[in-house]
Structure formats: C-alpha cells, structure tokens
Design an enzyme around this catalytic site. Structure first.
Site, PDB file in Angstrom:
ATOM      1  N   PHE A   1       0.806  -1.319   0.093  1.00 27.11           N
ATOM      2  CA  PHE A   1      -0.019   0.011  -0.035  1.00 27.11           C
ATOM      3  C   PHE A   1       0.922   1.242   0.130  1.00 27.11           C
ATOM      4  O   PHE A   1       1.449   1.602   1.010  1.00 27.11           O
ATOM      5  CB  PHE A   1      -1.028   0.210   1.214  1.00 27.11           C
ATOM      6  CG  PHE A   1      -1.954   1.198   1.007  1.00 27.11           C
ATOM      7  CD1 PHE A   1      -3.129   1.313   0.482  1.00 27.11           C
ATOM      8  CD2 PHE A   1      -1.576   2.411   1.786  1.00 27.11           C
ATOM      9  CE1 PHE A   1      -3.873   2.317   0.269  1.00 27.11           C
ATOM     10  CE2 PHE A   1      -2.329   3.556   1.614  1.00 27.11           C
ATOM     11  CZ  PHE A   1      -3.606   3.540   0.942  1.00 27.11           C
TER      12      PHE A   1
ATOM     13  N   ASP B   1       9.561   3.108   1.593  1.00 24.65           N
ATOM     14  CA  ASP B   1       8.297   3.791   1.936  1.00 24.65           C
ATOM     15  C   ASP B   1       8.301   3.494   3.532  1.00 24.65           C
ATOM     16  O   ASP B   1       7.764   2.561   3.947  1.00 24.65           O
ATOM     17  CB  ASP B   1       7.182   3.170   1.211  1.00 24.65           C
ATOM     18  CG  ASP B   1       5.838   3.900   1.512  1.00 24.65           C
ATOM     19  OD1 ASP B   1       5.731   4.696   2.659  1.00 24.65           O
ATOM     20  OD2 ASP B   1       4.828   3.573   0.965  1.00 24.65           O
TER      21      ASP B   1
ATOM     22  N   LYS C   1       3.041  11.305   6.781  1.00 26.40           N
ATOM     23  CA  LYS C   1       2.168  11.201   7.864  1.00 26.40           C
ATOM     24  C   LYS C   1       2.790  11.887   9.259  1.00 26.40           C
ATOM     25  O   LYS C   1       2.572  13.056   9.328  1.00 26.40           O
ATOM     26  CB  LYS C   1       1.908   9.564   8.358  1.00 26.40           C
ATOM     27  CG  LYS C   1       1.209   9.040   7.019  1.00 26.40           C
ATOM     28  CD  LYS C   1       0.555   7.802   7.430  1.00 26.40           C
ATOM     29  CE  LYS C   1      -0.506   7.189   6.470  1.00 26.40           C
ATOM     30  NZ  LYS C   1      -1.382   7.859   6.008  1.00 26.40           N
TER      31      LYS C   1
END
Length: 401
Positions: free
Chosen positions: A141, A226, A255
């Site tokens: 994801f 990531d 984030k």
C-alpha cells in the site's frame, strides 16, 4: 452538527463514499484521547494511521504552528522563505542523506520517488528511454493515485481505475529469490515498505531487508523505502529499517512528519539520486511551505531527543507481550508488528475485524479493521502505560464475550 446521527446522515448525503468510517463523530482531542459531539471519550488506538505519533494537540507542535501562522504560511517555491533551508538541512541530517524534496501527502512522495527513480535510470544508469522497470511487493500500500494503484494487488484500490500505468513488476513480499529473478538490466528501483501496514502489519522474514539492500547494490538498482507509516518512531527506532541495520538509497516519508497538524511529506536521498532534477521538472505549490516546514522542524527536533523512539520500544514490548497472550485462546490466531504497532488476526468465529472494531468503540476504544479479519493497533507514542492497559483490557473483554 449537534449529535452523532445528524452528522453521519449529513456526511452520507453530501460526501463521496470512499471511506467506511466507524459511526463516531469526533469533536475534540488531546493526547491519546478523543471526544465526540455528545461528550463521550474514546482512547485513540489508531493515531491517524501513524500521522499522530506525537498525539493530538501536542503543545510543542501547536505552538510551532501558531507562531508560524502569525508570520507567513505560503510563498510557493517561486520564492525562498526563511524556514525552508533549515527544514531540508535538518531532515537530511536525520536521515543521514544529502538532499530533500518536499511534497504534501504520502502518495505525492511515492509518485516523486517513482519519477526520481525513472529519471535516475535514464540519465545515470543509462536505461533506454521508456523502458525503466520498478519492482514492488504484492499486498503493498503506497497510496491511491492512478500510477500507484497500477501496481496494487488490492482489488478495492485498483479495479475499474484503468488503463493502468506500465513499468512495474510485482513479486511476493519477503521472497528474495523472486525479487532477484525480477531484477533485469532495465530495473531502476525496488520499492518496498519495511513493514506492510495496510496488509495487516506484516513484518518480513529476518534478513530479507538486508538481502534487498545487498541485491540492489550489486545490480545497480535503487532501494526506495516507503517509511510513511513505519518511520519516525513508530517501531521503536527512527526508521523501521534500522532494526536490520539497513540504509536505503531513498527514504519516503509522510504522515508523522506533519505531526498530525499539517500534511507534510518528502523524499530524502543523496545528491547522486535527487540531483537529477532541474527547475521545472517536478514541483508542488504547497510542498515545503513555511507552515509545513515549521511544524516538521519541531517534529525532527522531538525525534532527535530519542524519547519517542524509546517510548515506542518499551511500550511496544509490553503491547506485544499482552497481545501474544491472547493467541491460541480461541479468539486471536496471530499477532504481528514492531514497537507500538500491531496487526491482530481475529478468529472468524468471534466476528469480523469490523465487528470487533465496532464493539471496541462501544467500550470507548477506537481501532480500525483491515482485510476482513484483522484489526490494527497503533496508538500515539505519547500514550501512557495505564491508558494502554485500559485499552487492552477492553480488547480482552470484547474477545471473551
């Protein structure tokens, strides 16, 4: 809206149904706790998918944002501003790299990483133009843009959004042999999550990430990590890759970099990688804006203390000890994760992940399900041990009912 039902009814009527939120309407939050429109309090055990590592309303971050709000919030990159150089310098130093390219969201950072790797492949590795390949892992994801869903194996994220962007090879996560076979002379990068969050907090086999690092170095391929969910303290280290002593060619961050205050993302790499860009080839009106830089600088300063990494490590050990005691009792079939991050597989006889999440909500604990039978637990790193235990007690109660 004055009450939960009215707020949900209005949202359902006027917003696209791209999410299926739990039926709670948050009005305020502080630390690890949120309060809904009717005054009920809930322990936040999700932390905005790690965007809120430092908790809701963190005073240092709010003060940094407020001070910057009074000065200047946006110039665009058409001009320099007085927070940009410090942000790039400090983030590069935190990562042990030389250059930073700031964006806003995690998906934008991944898109930036893809563009960087392709340009590096053509201009540095000398791959024929239009032939660059990037190897990714199944069940990944990395976001939901058109290019990113082109290499997703999640049908909800991918189906009916084609035609899809070519140039990606998908291999099983954790399978070094498959990865080795997929890398060719036209491969420019391997893009991986050190821990797959959306897939259920999947931790790869020991030695896998080091094997990826060795393979990419041997084949002259970039290793793009990531760390949008796994990085910035979540696993008990600044970066999840540190658990195996691995340093990638590029960190992809987001984030928690914005402290839950503003969206901030970035790719961080050395000059021989990010130096391929020239003016006009990539950019963002809001990327690296003064407000974002001010908040992110405070996040970096907080991480430099090591306090939050230590909290995640110590409380994470406690969290996983307590969760593993539930395995084999008929309710939990498996627990995975690192630090203050766990994926808990629920025995289908006890309900779906969604049903367990709703029952926990009824007891004042907020988590979120993924892939049907799994719930994710990722509280803010500022949570107290007492509050963590309070939440775990309610999980035990729901699972034993």
């Amino acid at each position: 809206m004055s009450n939960t039902a009215d707020a949900i009814r209005s949202a359902d009527a006027h917003s696209a149904h791209n999410y299926h939120p739990l039926p709670v309407v948050v009005a305020s939050a502080q630390g690890a706790w949120m309060t809904d429109v009717e005054g009920r309090r809930y322990l936040d055990m999700l932390a905005g998918y790690s965007a809120l590592n430092f908790g809701h309303g963190n005073r240092r971050l709010i003060d940094a944002a407020r001070a910057q709000l009074e000065r200047v919030t946006l110039t665009s990159r058409a001009f320099h501003h007085d927070r940009f150089a410090d942000f790039c310098t400090e983030l590069a130093a935190l990562c042990g790299k030389e250059m930073v390219l700031p964006m806003n969201t995690g998906a934008e950072a991944v898109e930036t990483a893809v563009k960087t790797a392709r340009k590096w492949g053509y201009e540095v590795k000398d791959v024929p133009d239009g032939h660059a390949k990037i190897v990714v892992a199944a069940d990944n994801f990395h976001g939901r843009t058109t290019t990113i869903v082109s290499f997703s194996t999640d049908h909800d994220a991918r189906d009916h959004f084609g035609p899809y962007t070519p140039g990606f090879e998908i291999v099983p996560y954790g399978d070094l042999t498959a990865l080795s076979h997929a890398v060719t002379e036209n491969t420019v990068a391997v893009l991986l999550e050190p821990i797959q969050g959306e897939a259920g907090v999947l931790v790869p086999p020991a030695g896998y990430l080091q094997g990826v690092r060795d393979l990419t170095r041997e084949r002259n391929v970039l290793f793009l990590a990531d760390e949008i969910q796994s990085g910035l303290g979540r696993t008990g280290r600044t970066f999840a890759l540190e658990h195996e002593g691995v340093v990638p060619d590029m960190y992809i961050l987001g984030k928690a970099l914005g402290g839950g205050v503003v969206p901030v993302s970035a790719v961080v790499a050395d000059r021989d990688v990010l130096g391929v860009f020239r003016p006009g080839e990539h950019g963002s009106t809001f990327g690296g804006n003064p407000l974002a830089c001010a908040v992110a600088l405070e996040v970096i300063a907080m991480l430099r203390s090591g306090e939050y990494q230590q909290r995640a490590a110590e409380l994470g050990d406690h969290l996983h000890h307590e969760l593993n005691l539930l395995v084999g009792g008929g309710a939990v079939t498996a627990v995975r994760g690192r630090g203050l991050w766990a994926g808990v597989d629920i025995d289908p006889s006890r309900g779906t992940g969604r049903e367990i999440s709703e029952k926990l909500m009824g007891l004042g604990v907020l988590v979120k399900d993924t892939h049907g039978s799994t719930i994710r637990i990722a509280p803010p790193l500022v949570i107290s041990k007492e509050d963590l235990d309070w939440g775990l007690d309610r999980l035990r109660s729901v699972l034993s009912a």
